[in-house]
Scaffold this motif. Sequence first.
Motif, PDB file in Angstrom:
ATOM      1  N   HIS A  10     113.066 100.077   2.299  1.00 16.90           N
ATOM      2  CA  HIS A  10     113.984 101.223   2.257  1.00 16.90           C
ATOM      3  C   HIS A  10     113.240 102.495   2.702  1.00 16.90           C
ATOM      4  CE1 HIS A  10     116.265 104.487   0.234  1.00 16.90           C
ATOM      5  NE2 HIS A  10     117.314 103.724   0.468  1.00 16.90           N
TER       6      HIS A  10
ATOM      7  N   LEU B  84     120.489 100.637   5.145  1.00 16.65           N
ATOM      8  CA  LEU B  84     120.263 101.536   4.009  1.00 16.65           C
ATOM      9  C   LEU B  84     121.505 101.598   3.123  1.00 16.65           C
ATOM     10  CD1 LEU B  84     118.362 104.781   5.080  1.00 16.65           C
ATOM     11  CD2 LEU B  84     117.513 102.766   3.899  1.00 16.65           C
ATOM     12  N   THR B  85     122.668 101.692   3.758  1.00 17.71           N
ATOM     13  CA  THR B  85     123.927 101.747   3.002  1.00 17.71           C
ATOM     14  C   THR B  85     124.091 100.485   2.170  1.00 17.71           C
ATOM     15  OG1 THR B  85     124.881 103.029   4.801  1.00 17.71           O
ATOM     16  CG2 THR B  85     126.434 102.067   3.254  1.00 17.71           C
ATOM     17  N   ARG B  86     123.746  99.345   2.752  1.00 18.33           N
ATOM     18  CA  ARG B  86     123.888  98.071   2.025  1.00 18.33           C
ATOM     19  C   ARG B  86     122.908  97.992   0.855  1.00 18.33           C
ATOM     20  NH1 ARG B  86     123.328  93.190   5.832  1.00 18.33           N
ATOM     21  NH2 ARG B  86     123.862  92.113   3.917  1.00 18.33           N
TER      22      ARG B  86
ATOM     23  N   GLU C 139     121.551 100.514  -0.761  1.00 18.84           N
ATOM     24  CA  GLU C 139     121.907 101.478  -1.808  1.00 18.84           C
ATOM     25  C   GLU C 139     123.186 101.075  -2.538  1.00 18.84           C
ATOM     26  OE1 GLU C 139     121.835 105.154   0.311  1.00 18.84           O
ATOM     27  OE2 GLU C 139     119.653 105.111   0.518  1.00 18.84           O
ATOM     28  N   ALA C 140     124.035 100.281  -1.873  1.00 15.86           N
ATOM     29  CA  ALA C 140     125.243  99.781  -2.551  1.00 15.86           C
ATOM     30  C   ALA C 140     124.863  98.768  -3.624  1.00 15.86           C
ATOM     31  CB  ALA C 140     126.187  99.145  -1.530  1.00 15.86           C
ATOM     32  N   ALA C 141     123.784  98.046  -3.400  1.00 11.22           N
ATOM     33  CA  ALA C 141     123.396  96.983  -4.331  1.00 11.22           C
ATOM     34  C   ALA C 141     122.449  97.475  -5.428  1.00 11.22           C
ATOM     35  CB  ALA C 141     122.736  95.841  -3.558  1.00 11.22           C
TER      36      ALA C 141
ATOM     37  N   GLU D  22     120.708 102.293   9.612  1.00  8.73           N
ATOM     38  CA  GLU D  22     121.430 103.126   8.649  1.00  8.73           C
ATOM     39  C   GLU D  22     122.406 102.261   7.840  1.00  8.73           C
ATOM     40  OE1 GLU D  22     122.171 106.911  10.185  1.00  8.73           O
ATOM     41  OE2 GLU D  22     123.430 107.498   8.514  1.00  8.73           O
ATOM     42  N   THR D  23     123.019 101.289   8.511  1.00  9.35           N
ATOM     43  CA  THR D  23     123.906 100.358   7.803  1.00  9.35           C
ATOM     44  C   THR D  23     123.113  99.594   6.750  1.00  9.35           C
ATOM     45  OG1 THR D  23     125.213 100.128   9.810  1.00  9.35           O
ATOM     46  CG2 THR D  23     125.530  98.443   8.122  1.00  9.35           C
TER      47      THR D  23
END
Lengths: 140, 399
Positions: free
Chosen positions: B373, B353-355, B357-359, B350-351
């Motif tokens: 993803h 995915l967060t990384r 989507e942040a980029a 999940e982390t």
Amino acid sequence: MHWRRVDPVQAVDALLLIGDEASARLDAALLAKPAFARSLPFAVGVDWAALFGRPLQGEDQPVLPRIAGAIPLYQAQSGWWFPVGSALDVPDSAQAELLKDFARHAGWAPPVIIVPRFGSRSFSCDVDAYPVHLRDPVSV
Amino acid sequence: MDQGEISGAIEQVNAHLDALAGQFVSRRALLELVMLGLLTREHVLLIGPPGTGKSAAVQAMARAVDARSFEYLIGRFTEPGELFGALDLAALRDGEVRPVTSGMLPEAEVAFLDEIFLGSTAILNSLLKILNERTYRRGQFQTQVPLISCIAASNELPEDAALAAFADRFLVTMFVDPVGEDQLPALLDAGWRETLAGNAPVPPLDRSVLARLQAAILTVDVGGVREDYAHIVRKIRLTGVPISDRKLVKGLKLIAAAALLRGNMKAGAEDLWPVTYLVQSRERQQEVRDLLHVELEQSRNPVLTSSVAQATHGLAAHAALLAEQAAQLLQARPALETDRLFEHWLVRLETMLTRIEAAFSPDAMPQDVRALHTSIEAVLAAGHKGTGAAGQSALGADA
């Protein structure tokens, strides 16, 4: 002080939700997550909520859940979080001192989350600041 | 050369870099560039303030390679004999000028010279010959030097023109900065762990692995990137950044090595990024990174991940890094879903995915990252069933 857009390549270590019901949205999102996500440190204000990453035991990299609509943050300096993809437009070596002055001038103490208002521009000197201990966003 | 042997050697180099990088905070790029120097038989210059771990990282690398090494901290009063060996008195009695080179720089395969620009003219002249020609000469005494790579360090680049010309003999230049503020806790943890127990030594990389890759680099086809490389160099020179012809030609070896470590015997647009390390000025390196934003967009390397990221600072390199990490993470699925490790694995996914989507916004996500993803989303959708805590408040009464 100027902030500028940069490539969003920084490591995410916190998330910020802004707007009505921010804390309720964070709460609802965490309820659907594994137990570890619900043990992460957080801060809430009137219309914002932030969740801070923490490494799993024996690891170095912080972990964070995925929360829809949250702004990913990175810790640019100790106690200062900026949105991923933004940076203070000064040399790295001068950042700590400038931020210290900035906080002193505004009457805060870190930890503080700073969100530049870029709009369609690449640079901005307007920011929203969220002093984590105060819980209220402050417009600067 | 057998492709399987090369792949095995690349895997060993990668594992070796992982093990060494695990002992230092934010020094993977430095270790990668030193490895690149060893593989191309070229010299590496590290510039940075004292206390940034340059020496410790290079020493760890030197110990972790099966090769004769020589280290020395040069001072203004260092005598040539301290590096190249004192005169052999027995030979001198017979009228022969011959140094005792055993255990000294002329017999080293890997040399680490700290504060190199403090060396006297006599030292630097001898070094110049060693670096350029792999030959040491003193009077009538001359010997071939088995030097693979010299790694030198200094607090700053020299301003003196003669010293700058000497510095130009180092093909790769890296500027080493103190660890970033966000990495300070990790630095303190690593430092404390080392104080308490010391770092476990990394088993030396067999010299046959190095030799195999050194030979393979020379067989990489660089014909396909020659024009692009020339275009890049022209573009750099137009901005007034000097790159000598010597460096320009030797730079092809770095490109070939990058291609090989990417697992390809034919260099492509992914392998041009080492050009930024040919530039010997911190500001100019930054300018070149910005200038070549488009040309280096496709840069990627699964082994030299951090040096690519540092060379390009671009989203492309970041995408490659994320793709690499995401793929590894997906492969590391614990066997038992009831295991606590499984929950930790889901948290890490999940982390990731967060990384990602942040980029990247959904419409700008590179194809390989998008595929990973999607895979992670599918795993999480299946794995998170029943892990929530319905009916309670996650934030508690505080919120």
